[in-house]
Design a protein around this motif. Structure first.
Motif, PDB file in Angstrom:
ATOM      1  N   ILE A   1     -39.972  28.353 -43.987  1.00  0.00           N
ATOM      2  CA  ILE A   1     -39.723  27.215 -43.102  1.00  0.00           C
ATOM      3  C   ILE A   1     -40.634  27.254 -41.870  1.00  0.00           C
ATOM      4  O   ILE A   1     -40.409  26.539 -40.912  1.00  0.00           O
ATOM      5  CB  ILE A   1     -38.247  27.117 -42.695  1.00  0.00           C
ATOM      6  CG1 ILE A   1     -37.797  28.350 -41.924  1.00  0.00           C
ATOM      7  CG2 ILE A   1     -37.364  26.892 -43.902  1.00  0.00           C
ATOM      8  CD1 ILE A   1     -36.435  28.177 -41.291  1.00  0.00           C
ATOM      9  N   PHE A   2     -41.646  28.090 -41.894  1.00  0.00           N
ATOM     10  CA  PHE A   2     -42.691  28.075 -40.866  1.00  0.00           C
ATOM     11  C   PHE A   2     -42.147  28.308 -39.463  1.00  0.00           C
ATOM     12  O   PHE A   2     -42.600  27.697 -38.511  1.00  0.00           O
ATOM     13  CB  PHE A   2     -43.495  26.769 -40.913  1.00  0.00           C
ATOM     14  CG  PHE A   2     -44.056  26.478 -42.264  1.00  0.00           C
ATOM     15  CD1 PHE A   2     -45.262  27.020 -42.646  1.00  0.00           C
ATOM     16  CD2 PHE A   2     -43.377  25.682 -43.172  1.00  0.00           C
ATOM     17  CE1 PHE A   2     -45.789  26.772 -43.898  1.00  0.00           C
ATOM     18  CE2 PHE A   2     -43.893  25.451 -44.420  1.00  0.00           C
ATOM     19  CZ  PHE A   2     -45.099  25.989 -44.792  1.00  0.00           C
ATOM     20  N   CYS A   3     -41.144  29.171 -39.317  1.00  0.00           N
ATOM     21  CA  CYS A   3     -40.608  29.449 -37.990  1.00  0.00           C
ATOM     22  C   CYS A   3     -41.436  30.536 -37.304  1.00  0.00           C
ATOM     23  O   CYS A   3     -41.355  30.685 -36.091  1.00  0.00           O
ATOM     24  CB  CYS A   3     -39.152  29.877 -38.072  1.00  0.00           C
ATOM     25  SG  CYS A   3     -38.896  31.455 -38.890  1.00  0.00           S
ATOM     26  N   SER A   4     -42.187  31.294 -38.085  1.00  0.00           N
ATOM     27  CA  SER A   4     -43.074  32.354 -37.591  1.00  0.00           C
ATOM     28  C   SER A   4     -42.314  33.482 -36.904  1.00  0.00           C
ATOM     29  O   SER A   4     -42.869  34.217 -36.122  1.00  0.00           O
ATOM     30  CB  SER A   4     -44.181  31.809 -36.697  1.00  0.00           C
ATOM     31  OG  SER A   4     -43.802  31.759 -35.355  1.00  0.00           O
ATOM     32  N   GLN A   5     -41.017  33.607 -37.222  1.00  0.00           N
ATOM     33  CA  GLN A   5     -40.250  34.689 -36.615  1.00  0.00           C
ATOM     34  C   GLN A   5     -40.707  36.057 -37.146  1.00  0.00           C
ATOM     35  O   GLN A   5     -40.675  37.050 -36.434  1.00  0.00           O
ATOM     36  CB  GLN A   5     -38.773  34.482 -36.897  1.00  0.00           C
ATOM     37  CG  GLN A   5     -37.899  35.343 -36.052  1.00  0.00           C
ATOM     38  CD  GLN A   5     -36.673  34.601 -35.589  1.00  0.00           C
ATOM     39  OE1 GLN A   5     -36.505  34.341 -34.414  1.00  0.00           O
ATOM     40  NE2 GLN A   5     -35.855  34.217 -36.534  1.00  0.00           N
TER      41      GLN A   5
END
Lengths: 412, 336, 133
Positions: C98-102
């Motif tokens: 989901i491309f949150c880059s966490q």
């Protein structure tokens, strides 16, 4: 067979939804019609339940915070803001002031883009596609700045428990300022195009009326309540984050110089003027932003273990573009929360549809339905389907179920 | 009695003109969509988009709803298309006289113009959907509404020709031969301008365009009278819409702007016919942009009650006022 | 009767449209064919709107620097990261990301980054372009 002609015909039923061009999200309406006039209105939400809370109760708060971005397709920060505030209260985290200001800036940018999106949808429901294209075109400016600040247009992923993940550096100020100046210039034009246009005025004035008493009794929130004259705004009533430092007051339709009628026109007025208010808020925040860290704990493993140790329950609230958004979270010393409940702002507003719609013309149904800016995917929380049968739950059933659940959680 | 030759030529010409009319009608729809898109800061579809749409629609099957009356449901688009093409055959195109000119006049054209709308009403009622029923009711109401201003225009024109001593004042051929502007004094010019503006507001209603598209009202009725139509039937309605757009433009040109280019340059023969036809089409495009595209792009949709009020009260009064100015003008000129 | 929009649309006709004609001005008969032609250099593509710096696009994984600590898996909201015990490395399913880059934030070695690439649509969620390892 226009209105006024007495018809011998029995009222016929016009169904609208769950899938219909007037609706951007699924909800079902049933109208008992007499000629062109709606005699009785009813609606059935619950068509877009996704079980996001169930997923959340199997994940840790740091994972949930990015799932909350995806509860709503428009409010990318509202839900994560409210959820983060709930967790911060449980874990007893003090968010750095710098981060609070960044949170407010992005929340207000979200209000700008959400209200402009709504303005476009409203224009489309009125059959005014040119204005719809124009509103969405100017909305792009806000979207671009949001993308510039956060790295994504829709799912910002900016909020972290205890702060924000990206800083707004002084180098970014000119771009943001340029966008704000653009909106300030544009506001006069938008007010002119929306409020001075005769075709919009004759469709929206005295249409979808919601009186002050009804708005208060039905517990409406956000612009829907404010357009009926209820001065209700979480940012003002219960100042949180950086809102306490700001001098803001709820926007009522009187700010445009007219009376409070509680019609669709007033809802347009309130939303457009709130765009101007948000521009002011962002400017103030940019100017007065204190220096400091952006996170309470930059090391995520440490943050995770702090969350895991915490016990307690809290309610996080935020004034979303549509009104008060509320997240209830209970933590019991496990990684995942024991309970997570989302109440989106539209949930409080849906019931105002009934008094607004009854007695109106069928032609006005789309704009009245859109006028509360319903966000149904955020709202739908319960869908009871057992086998092929859909149960309807009464208030007593729900009460019984919640009593049982409370006992179960308490372990007695 | 007609000889076989003339009959054959007439039939061939009618077929040819119908095909050309359909093509031009679709091009008009394409231009309308393109210009409207540019007004909305979009690029818009290519000009041949209506042809692409039509090709796709014609390749799809008709779906007939369970509650529909199939005969009436299927007949409606054919009637709509046929009647709009017949109107085209009564219109003078450039310097070419109408093919069926000898068999009818402006009154007939007015009746024929009502037929596509009636076909849509019948098709809407026959499709057995509540949306289509509401749409059909609205279509009837708006039809009744815009007839009054339209009638006042026709009467004004006929009166003008009659009072000027033109034989056969209702025939389109005589209307084209005697440009109405040359028959009136200053007062009459004002009256004619009012009538022209009234006609500009009647055209989008005839064509069910925003702000008068209440019978179709995409956002509330999901297409209204057309909601159950699909495939070939919808394709036929699209073609009928294109031809009707051409007809309304052609009618406006014939009544208000009948001038041709060929006398100016002294052209004769087929060259004159071609040049005049092209000039005619250019005038139709311009009128359509001004009275259909601009209005549908710049206004919100009216409620059906607004449509009735606008046509019966405001435009009805405007039409009658224009008519009385024209009559007053010719009466005054009779005195002096 | 005030119609402020009429003035607006007449002015707009003479301005450039706001649409970005990506990937082509009009829809090509076949998008796949068109993209093949672009690949072969026979056709030109209109570029998409530029992404800002720090845009979060398709994830990039530096396999050699990874120590197999599994922290990224703990914070991935979408369960898009899988640990391969044999190689002690991770595999990322882009279709699920989901491309949150966490994961980028938590990675102690900094081997995960986000690229500006965002044209990722395909019909097969296990296609080569959809799996990073």
């Amino acid at each position: 067979m226009s209105e006024g002609t007495p018809t011998k015909k029995a009222p016929y039923v016009v169904p609208i939804g769950p899938i219909h061009p007037a609706l951007k999200e699924p909800v079902q309406f049933l109208f008992d019609m007499e000629g062109e006039v709606v005699k009785k209105a009813d609606f059935a939400p619950g068509q877009a339940h996704r079980g996001i809370e169930w997923m959340g109760m199997r994940r840790n708060p740091i994972q949930i915070i990015h799932m909350t971005d995806r509860i709503c397709g428009i409010c990318g920060v509202t839900h994560s803001f409210a959820f983060a505030r709930a967790i911060e209260q449980i874990v007893d985290i003090e968010v750095p002031a710098h981060a609070e200001y960044i949170r407010v800036i992005i929340a207000e940018f979200e209000r700008i883009q959400s209200h402009l999106l709504w303005a476009g949808v409203a224009a489309h429901e009125l059959g005014f596609d040119t204005l719809f294209y124009l509103a969405w075109r100017v909305r792009e400016e806000a979207m671009d700045v949001i993308e510039y600040i956060t790295g994504n247009r829709v799912n910002y992923g900016l909020i972290q428990v205890g702060g924000v993940r990206r800083d707004i550096t002084p180098e970014q100020h000119p771009t943001i300022q340029k966008c704000l100046d653009g909106y300030r210039d544009l506001l006069g034009k938008m007010l002119n195009l929306f409020l001075k246009d005769t075709t919009i005025a004759i469709r929206c004035k005295d249409c979808g009326l919601l009186s002050f008493e009804e708005a208060r009794n039905l517990c409406t929130v956000g612009p829907t309540a404010r357009a009926s004259g209820v001065p209700k705004d979480v940012r003002v009533d219960y100042p949180y984050s950086a809102y306490g430092d700001l001098d803001i007051s709820p926007i009522l339709p009187t700010a445009y110089g007219g009376d409070i009628n509680g019609d669709v026109y007033d809802r347009i007025v309130v939303r457009l003027l709130e765009v101007a208010q948000s521009v002011e808020i962002i400017e103030t925040c940019l100017k007065e932003m204190p220096e400091g860290p952006i996170l309470w704990e930059p090391k995520l493993p440490k943050l995770l273990s702090a969350c895991k140790k915490a016990q307690g329950e809290a309610v996080g609230r935020h004034e979303a573009p549509r009104g008060e958004c509320l997240h209830y979270v209970a933590m019991d010393g496990h990684e995942a929360p024991a309970m997570w409940k989302v109440k989106a702002s539209s949930y409080s507003n849906l019931h105002s549809w009934i008094p607004m719609l009854e007695g109106e013309q069928l032609a006005d149904v789309p704009i009245i339905v859109a006028s509360i800016d319903p966000c149904l995917s955020c709202t739908d929380r319960v869908a009871v389907i057992r086998g092929a049968k859909r149960d309807l739950m009464t208030k007593e059933d729900l009460h019984q179920l919640s009593v049982e659940k409370t006992r179960r959680i308490q372990g007695c | 009695m007609l000889s076989m030759d003339i009959l054959l030529v007439t039939i061939l010409a009618a077929i040819g003109l119908s095909i050309i009319g359909i093509a031009l009608g679709l091009i008009l729809l394409g231009i309308d969509r393109r210009i409207s898109a540019r007004m909305q800061a979009r690029i818009g579809p290519p000009l041949r988009q209506p042809f692409i749409d039509l090709k796709k629609l014609l390749s799809k099957e008709n779906v007939i709803p369970e509650n529909a009356i199939p005969s009436l449901f299927n007949a409606a688009p054919i009637v709509a298309l046929a009647s709009s093409i017949v109107v085209l055959l009564y219109l003078p195109i450039g310097s070419m006289m109408p093919i069926l000119g000898g068999y009818g006049d402006l009154i007939l054209v007015m009746y024929l113009l009502a037929v596509p709308a009636l076909a849509m009403v019948a098709g809407g009622f026959a499709s057995g959907s509540p949306y289509a029923t509401v749409g059909a009711q609205r279509e009837m109401v708006s039809m009744i509404a815009y007839e009054l201003p339209l009638a006042s225009i026709v009467i004004a024109v006929a009166w003008l020709l009659y009072s000027s001593g033109v034989a056969d004042p209702f025939a389109l051929t005589s209307i084209v031969a005697n440009p109405i502007w040359s028959l009136v004094g200053p007062l009459g010019v004002v009256g004619l301008i009012i009538l022209l503006l009234t006609f500009a507001w009647v055209s989008p209603a005839e064509l069910s365009k925003i702000p008068f598209d209440t019978p179709e009202a995409e956002t509330e009725l999901a297409g209204g009278v057309l909601v159950e139509y699909s495939g070939k039937n919808l394709g036929l309605f699209t073609v009928a819409q294109g031809v009707k757009t051409l007809v309304m433009g052609g009618l406006a040109v014939a009544i208000f702007f009948p001038w041709n280019l060929s006398p100016l340059f002294g052209l004769t023969g087929y060259v004159a016919l071609t040049v005049d036809a092209a000039f005619f089409f250019a005038k139709v495009i311009l009128l359509m942009i001004l009275s259909v595209t601009v209005i549908r792009t710049g206004l919100a949709r009216f409620r059906i009650t607004h449509v009735v009020t606008l046509f019966w009260v405001w435009l009805g009064v405007a039409g009658l006022f224009g008519l009385s100015l024209v009559i007053l003008d010719s009466v005054l000129r009779g005195w002096f | 009767m005030a119609l402020p929009m009429i003035r607006e649309i007449f002015a707009q006709v003479f301005k450039r449209p706001a649409t970005n004609p990506f990937p082509a001005r009009f829809l090509p008969p076949s998008v796949t064919e068109f993209l093949k032609k672009v690949g072969a250099g026979e056709a030109t593509i209109n570029p998409p709107v530029a992404t800002p710096p720090n845009f979060r696009g398709k994830i990039v994984y530096d396999r050699d620097g990874c120590i197999g600590c599994n922290l990224c898996i703990r914070v991935c909201p979408a369960h898009a990261i899988e640990f391969i015990p044999e190689t002690k490395r991770i595999r990322i399913y882009v279709a699920q990301c989901i491309f949150c880059s966490q994961c980028n934030d938590i990675c102690p070695k900094g081997v995960l980054t986000m690229s500006p690439e965002f044209l990722l649509a395909t019909e097969d969620r296990f296609a080569e372009s959809q799996i990073v390892e």
